[in-house]
Enzyme design. Structure first.
Site, short mmCIF file in Angstrom:
data_model
loop_
_atom_site.label_atom_id
_atom_site.label_comp_id
_atom_site.label_asym_id
_atom_site.label_seq_id
_atom_site.Cartn_x
_atom_site.Cartn_y
_atom_site.Cartn_z
CG ASN A 30 7.47 4.43 -1.10
OD1 ASN A 30 8.56 4.53 -0.53
ND2 ASN A 30 6.36 4.88 -0.55
N GLY A 38 -1.73 2.40 0.77
CA GLY A 38 -2.08 1.06 0.33
C GLY A 38 -1.63 -0.02 1.29
CG ASP A 40 4.66 0.77 2.42
OD1 ASP A 40 5.04 0.21 3.46
OD2 ASP A 40 5.35 1.59 1.80
N GLY A 125 -2.03 -1.25 -7.39
CA GLY A 125 -2.77 -0.20 -6.69
C GLY A 125 -2.32 1.16 -7.22
P1 ADP Z 1 1.57 -0.46 -5.46
O1 ADP Z 1 2.14 0.92 -5.15
O2 ADP Z 1 2.64 -1.51 -5.63
O3 ADP Z 1 0.57 -0.43 -6.56
P2 ADP Z 1 -0.57 -0.58 -3.44
O4 ADP Z 1 -0.43 -0.83 -1.98
O5 ADP Z 1 -1.13 0.73 -3.87
O6 ADP Z 1 0.87 -0.88 -4.08
O7 ADP Z 1 -1.47 -1.72 -4.08
C1 ADP Z 1 -1.05 -3.03 -4.31
C2 ADP Z 1 -2.20 -3.97 -4.11
O8 ADP Z 1 -2.38 -4.23 -2.72
C3 ADP Z 1 -3.54 -3.43 -4.61
O9 ADP Z 1 -4.16 -4.45 -5.41
C4 ADP Z 1 -4.33 -3.18 -3.33
O10 ADP Z 1 -5.72 -3.41 -3.53
C5 ADP Z 1 -3.74 -4.23 -2.42
N1 ADP Z 1 -3.90 -4.01 -0.96
C6 ADP Z 1 -4.14 -2.87 -0.28
N2 ADP Z 1 -4.23 -3.12 1.05
C7 ADP Z 1 -4.04 -4.47 1.20
C8 ADP Z 1 -4.03 -5.36 2.32
N3 ADP Z 1 -4.21 -4.93 3.57
N4 ADP Z 1 -3.82 -6.69 2.08
C9 ADP Z 1 -3.60 -7.15 0.84
N5 ADP Z 1 -3.60 -6.36 -0.25
C10 ADP Z 1 -3.82 -5.03 -0.07
#
Ligand code: ADP
Length: 183
Positions: A30, A38, A40, A125
């Site tokens: 972010n 998520g 991050d 996400g």
């Molecule tokens: P954003 O705020 O950009 O939407 P998120 O982290 O909430 O970011 O989600 C982005 C994508 O990353 C989602 O599709 C989520 O399922 C995926 N995600 C979450 N954890 C992991 C991980 N450890 N490795 C790869 N992808 C992930």
């Protein structure tokens, strides 16, 4: 699924980006760059506190821009932090911001001599971008970059779960067909 673009490879893998062994992994951060949930949160947990210490010195990151830190305890040497758009229905420039996030991450890799990197599915996400649309935007932008730049050998998308993997697979099949029709 894997395709070749010139001398580069574009690959889709279902998995967890924190265990990736490409030279860099991309973080869907972010704009504060001070950590979140998520992917991050997962990257900061796995990479340890040095990534956050470096992020604090970067002064944040607007949507569509990319910044780089080391990978801390991760197998990847670098983390490229980018910020995707928050989806507000699709008419607020979301696609262009999402394209910029991918393009600027790839540029940052090129500028740092990075030859292999992995992306998560940015914005799909917490930021709410529909997978079907986001996957087409993401893949089309990466394909264009690889067509125009030969310095990157491998781009991997690490899709978290079967649903995300299948959306990207469908988008990649349809984009490859459209491209081969144009030739
Ligand atoms: P954003 O705020 O950009 O939407 P998120 O982290 O909430 O970011 O989600 C982005 C994508 O990353 C989602 O599709 C989520 O399922 C995926 N995600 C979450 N954890 C992991 C991980 N450890 N490795 C790869 N992808 C992930």
């Amino acid at each position: 699924m894997k395709i070749n673009i010139g001398s580069s490879t574009l690959e889709l893998v279902q998995g967890d980006i924190t265990s990736e062994t490409t030279e860099a992994i991309v973080n869907a951060a972010n704009s504060s760059l001070l950590g979140g949930g998520g992917v991050d949160g997962a990257i900061h947990r796995a990479g340890g506190p040095t990534i956050l210490e470096e992020c604090k010195k970067l002064g944040g990151c607007p949507a569509g821009v990319a910044k780089i830190t080391t990978g801390g305890n991760l197998a990847a040497k670098y983390v490229i932090h980018t910020v995707g758009p928050i989806f507000r229905g699709g008419d607020s420039g979301e696609a262009e911001i999402l394209r910029s996030a991918y393009r600027n991450s790839l540029r940052t890799a090129s500028e740092n001599g990075i030859r292999s990197l992995s992306f998560p599915s940015i914005s799909t996400g917490a930021y709410g971008y529909p997978l079907e649309e986001a996957s087409r935007v993401a893949l089309a932008e990466v394909m264009t970059y690889l067509e125009e730049h030969s310095d990157i050998d491998l781009v991997r998308f690490i899709l978290f779960g079967k649903h995300a993997y299948e959306a990207y697979e469908k988008a990649l099949m349809s984009l490859s067909k459209e491209k081969s029709r144009k030739v």
